[in-house]
Design a protein around this motif. Structure first.
Motif, PDB file in Angstrom:
ATOM      1  N   LYS A  86      13.328   0.648  -0.453  1.00  0.00           N
ATOM      2  CA  LYS A  86      13.345   2.001   0.116  1.00  0.00           C
ATOM      3  C   LYS A  86      12.338   2.897  -0.594  1.00  0.00           C
ATOM      4  O   LYS A  86      11.691   3.748   0.036  1.00  0.00           O
ATOM      5  CB  LYS A  86      14.748   2.603   0.010  1.00  0.00           C
ATOM      6  N   LEU A  87      12.193   2.723  -1.907  1.00  0.00           N
ATOM      7  CA  LEU A  87      11.223   3.508  -2.658  1.00  0.00           C
ATOM      8  C   LEU A  87       9.802   3.221  -2.180  1.00  0.00           C
ATOM      9  O   LEU A  87       8.981   4.131  -2.044  1.00  0.00           O
ATOM     10  CB  LEU A  87      11.352   3.223  -4.156  1.00  0.00           C
ATOM     11  N   ARG A  88       9.511   1.951  -1.906  1.00  0.00           N
ATOM     12  CA  ARG A  88       8.178   1.625  -1.395  1.00  0.00           C
ATOM     13  C   ARG A  88       7.916   2.296  -0.064  1.00  0.00           C
ATOM     14  O   ARG A  88       6.796   2.748   0.217  1.00  0.00           O
ATOM     15  CB  ARG A  88       8.026   0.102  -1.282  1.00  0.00           C
ATOM     16  N   ILE A  89       8.942   2.405   0.771  1.00  0.00           N
ATOM     17  CA  ILE A  89       8.767   3.046   2.084  1.00  0.00           C
ATOM     18  C   ILE A  89       8.424   4.517   1.930  1.00  0.00           C
ATOM     19  O   ILE A  89       7.528   5.035   2.605  1.00  0.00           O
ATOM     20  CB  ILE A  89      10.042   2.873   2.939  1.00  0.00           C
ATOM     21  N   VAL A  90       9.122   5.214   1.046  1.00  0.00           N
ATOM     22  CA  VAL A  90       8.880   6.648   0.916  1.00  0.00           C
ATOM     23  C   VAL A  90       7.656   6.971   0.073  1.00  0.00           C
ATOM     24  O   VAL A  90       6.975   7.978   0.295  1.00  0.00           O
ATOM     25  CB  VAL A  90      10.121   7.391   0.349  1.00  0.00           C
ATOM     26  N   ALA A  91       7.354   6.119  -0.919  1.00  0.00           N
ATOM     27  CA  ALA A  91       6.291   6.439  -1.877  1.00  0.00           C
ATOM     28  C   ALA A  91       4.957   5.776  -1.561  1.00  0.00           C
ATOM     29  O   ALA A  91       3.911   6.256  -2.003  1.00  0.00           O
ATOM     30  CB  ALA A  91       6.719   6.038  -3.285  1.00  0.00           C
ATOM     31  N   GLN A  92       4.972   4.678  -0.781  1.00  0.00           N
ATOM     32  CA  GLN A  92       3.741   3.956  -0.476  1.00  0.00           C
ATOM     33  C   GLN A  92       3.575   3.775   1.028  1.00  0.00           C
ATOM     34  O   GLN A  92       2.982   2.804   1.490  1.00  0.00           O
ATOM     35  CB  GLN A  92       3.737   2.598  -1.182  1.00  0.00           C
ATOM     36  N   ASN A  93       4.077   4.710   1.790  1.00  0.00           N
ATOM     37  CA  ASN A  93       4.047   4.587   3.243  1.00  0.00           C
ATOM     38  C   ASN A  93       2.608   4.558   3.773  1.00  0.00           C
ATOM     39  O   ASN A  93       1.745   5.285   3.267  1.00  0.00           O
ATOM     40  CB  ASN A  93       4.806   5.764   3.870  1.00  0.00           C
ATOM     41  N   PRO A  94       2.326   3.749   4.765  1.00  0.00           N
ATOM     42  CA  PRO A  94       0.981   3.721   5.360  1.00  0.00           C
ATOM     43  C   PRO A  94       0.521   5.083   5.888  1.00  0.00           C
ATOM     44  O   PRO A  94      -0.684   5.302   6.042  1.00  0.00           O
ATOM     45  CB  PRO A  94       1.125   2.708   6.502  1.00  0.00           C
ATOM     46  N   LEU A  95       1.458   5.979   6.146  1.00  0.00           N
ATOM     47  CA  LEU A  95       1.085   7.312   6.614  1.00  0.00           C
ATOM     48  C   LEU A  95       0.139   7.999   5.643  1.00  0.00           C
ATOM     49  O   LEU A  95      -0.734   8.767   6.051  1.00  0.00           O
ATOM     50  CB  LEU A  95       2.347   8.172   6.800  1.00  0.00           C
ATOM     51  N   TYR A  96       0.301   7.727   4.352  1.00  0.00           N
ATOM     52  CA  TYR A  96      -0.520   8.385   3.343  1.00  0.00           C
ATOM     53  C   TYR A  96      -1.969   7.879   3.336  1.00  0.00           C
ATOM     54  O   TYR A  96      -2.806   8.454   2.648  1.00  0.00           O
ATOM     55  CB  TYR A  96       0.083   8.181   1.947  1.00  0.00           C
ATOM     56  N   ARG A  97      -2.253   6.826   4.109  1.00  0.00           N
ATOM     57  CA  ARG A  97      -3.584   6.234   4.077  1.00  0.00           C
ATOM     58  C   ARG A  97      -4.343   6.409   5.392  1.00  0.00           C
ATOM     59  O   ARG A  97      -5.349   5.734   5.612  1.00  0.00           O
ATOM     60  CB  ARG A  97      -3.473   4.742   3.737  1.00  0.00           C
ATOM     61  N   VAL A  98      -3.894   7.299   6.244  1.00  0.00           N
ATOM     62  CA  VAL A  98      -4.547   7.457   7.550  1.00  0.00           C
ATOM     63  C   VAL A  98      -5.768   8.365   7.488  1.00  0.00           C
ATOM     64  O   VAL A  98      -6.541   8.447   8.441  1.00  0.00           O
ATOM     65  CB  VAL A  98      -3.556   8.007   8.608  1.00  0.00           C
ATOM     66  N   GLY A  99      -5.954   9.075   6.380  1.00  0.00           N
ATOM     67  CA  GLY A  99      -7.097   9.969   6.260  1.00  0.00           C
ATOM     68  C   GLY A  99      -6.805  11.355   6.795  1.00  0.00           C
ATOM     69  O   GLY A  99      -5.654  11.714   7.084  1.00  0.00           O
ATOM     70  N   ARG A 100      -7.846  12.135   6.959  1.00  0.00           N
ATOM     71  CA  ARG A 100      -7.713  13.509   7.435  1.00  0.00           C
ATOM     72  C   ARG A 100      -7.267  13.523   8.898  1.00  0.00           C
ATOM     73  O   ARG A 100      -7.724  12.703   9.708  1.00  0.00           O
ATOM     74  CB  ARG A 100      -9.036  14.254   7.281  1.00  0.00           C
TER      75      ARG A 100
END
Length: 319
Positions: A86-100
């Motif tokens: 669950k921590l990986r989902i909230v802290a390393q979610n692919p959403l954070y890598r989509v860019g601007r």
């Protein structure tokens, strides 16, 4: 913003959270989450209180055998593994890598909140613009996009979440907005403040929808259920709320030149986001006004979800 049947946004000058000072910038790498996201946990979730009739003559039962050391160890290990996922989902979610975020190229809706019908038209138009931006972003992150359903309610009706706050995300794809709140603000108080409040709140509730679509909401709810004590669940709640406000700011930041976010509108918006916090509420579940402002401006300045990873932030930065 509070979670009842959904996530609720507080009334008047108060229940949204805010910005943090020290937050690790996510730059596209699968960085390990920092200590800021760890929880003191229990091995079983917080139980729900369910009433049931007491039997007149209880049936006899055999005593349950005491759990062995090995079974207790297996339970603890299983819980730790589940919470790590669950921590990986909230802290390393692919959403954070989509860019601007792309700009929606939408202007502020010209409709003013003078009637329930107008409030509905305002939010319906705004959500169309939010859809335009977030659909390709959610899909780029590898998730399925669904547009939220808009629910407009008044002081005489209740939301789909059965609450009567200024705004709510019901957790099932429904954004509920209080038309009475908006109409009263526009008629009785500063009209520009009413407009900036509407723009912020609907994008904040939409931020909860994005959290729902990418799995952050469910993972965070599980972490909150297993959090030990009183303070840890509230800390987890503040992380989810501050992130929604940061995502709200990211949308406006990407669209700032078209909305436009400038001049007196920008000054009033900055005032609005710096006067929303949970200091005036009954519990610290949304974050201080100071942090709410910082996180919302952080999203605005970056125009990217990468700036909104509250789950790797220190506890002080999401207080």
């Amino acid at each position: 913003m509070k979670s009842r049947v959904g996530i609720v946004a507080a009334v008047v000058v108060a229940v949204v959270v805010g910005a943090a000072v020290v937050v690790r910038q996510v730059d596209g790498r699968d960085d390990a989450p920092t200590a800021g996201a760890t929880l003191a946990v229990r091995t079983t979730p917080t139980p729900s209180v369910v009433s049931s009739p007491t039997p007149s003559s209880p049936a006899p039962s055999s005593p349950s055998p005491s759990p062995t050391v090995s079974s207790r160890t297996a339970t603890v290990d299983s819980t730790k593994a589940m919470l790590a996922a669950k921590l990986r989902i909230v802290a390393q979610n692919p959403l954070y890598r989509v860019g601007r975020l792309p700009a929606s190229r939408c202007q502020e809706p010209a409709i003013r909140p003078t009637s329930v019908a107008n409030v509905r038209r305002y939010y319906a138009g705004y959500i169309q613009c939010l859809d335009k931006v977030w659909k390709p972003v959610v899909e780029k992150a590898g998730f399925t996009f669904e547009s939220p359903r808009l629910d407009i309610f008044t002081g005489k009706t209740r939301t789909a979440c059965d609450v009567q706050d200024s705004a709510a995300y019901c957790g099932n794809g429904v954004i509920s907005m209080n038309a009475t709140f908006d109409i009263d603000n526009y008629r009785k108080y500063n009209k520009l403040w009413a407009r900036t409040t509407m723009a912020h709140l609907v994008a904040h509730e939409y931020g909860h929808h994005i959290q729902h679509l990418v799995g952050i909401s469910d993972a965070s709810a599980t972490r909150r259920a297993y959090a030990n004590g009183v303070d840890a669940p509230l800390l987890e709640s503040r992380r989810i709320e501050l992130q929604a406000s940061c995502l709200s700011g990211a949308y406006l930041g990407a669209d700032r030149g078209f909305f436009p976010v400038s001049g007196s509108w920008r000054q009033r918006w900055l005032w609005t986001i710096s006067h929303r916090g949970d200091e005036w509420g009954t519990q610290r579940d949304h974050g201080s006004a100071k942090n709410h402002s910082r996180w919302t401006r952080r999203g605005f300045d970056a125009g990217s979800p990468a700036a909104c990873n509250t789950f790797t932030a220190s506890a002080a930065s999401v207080a």
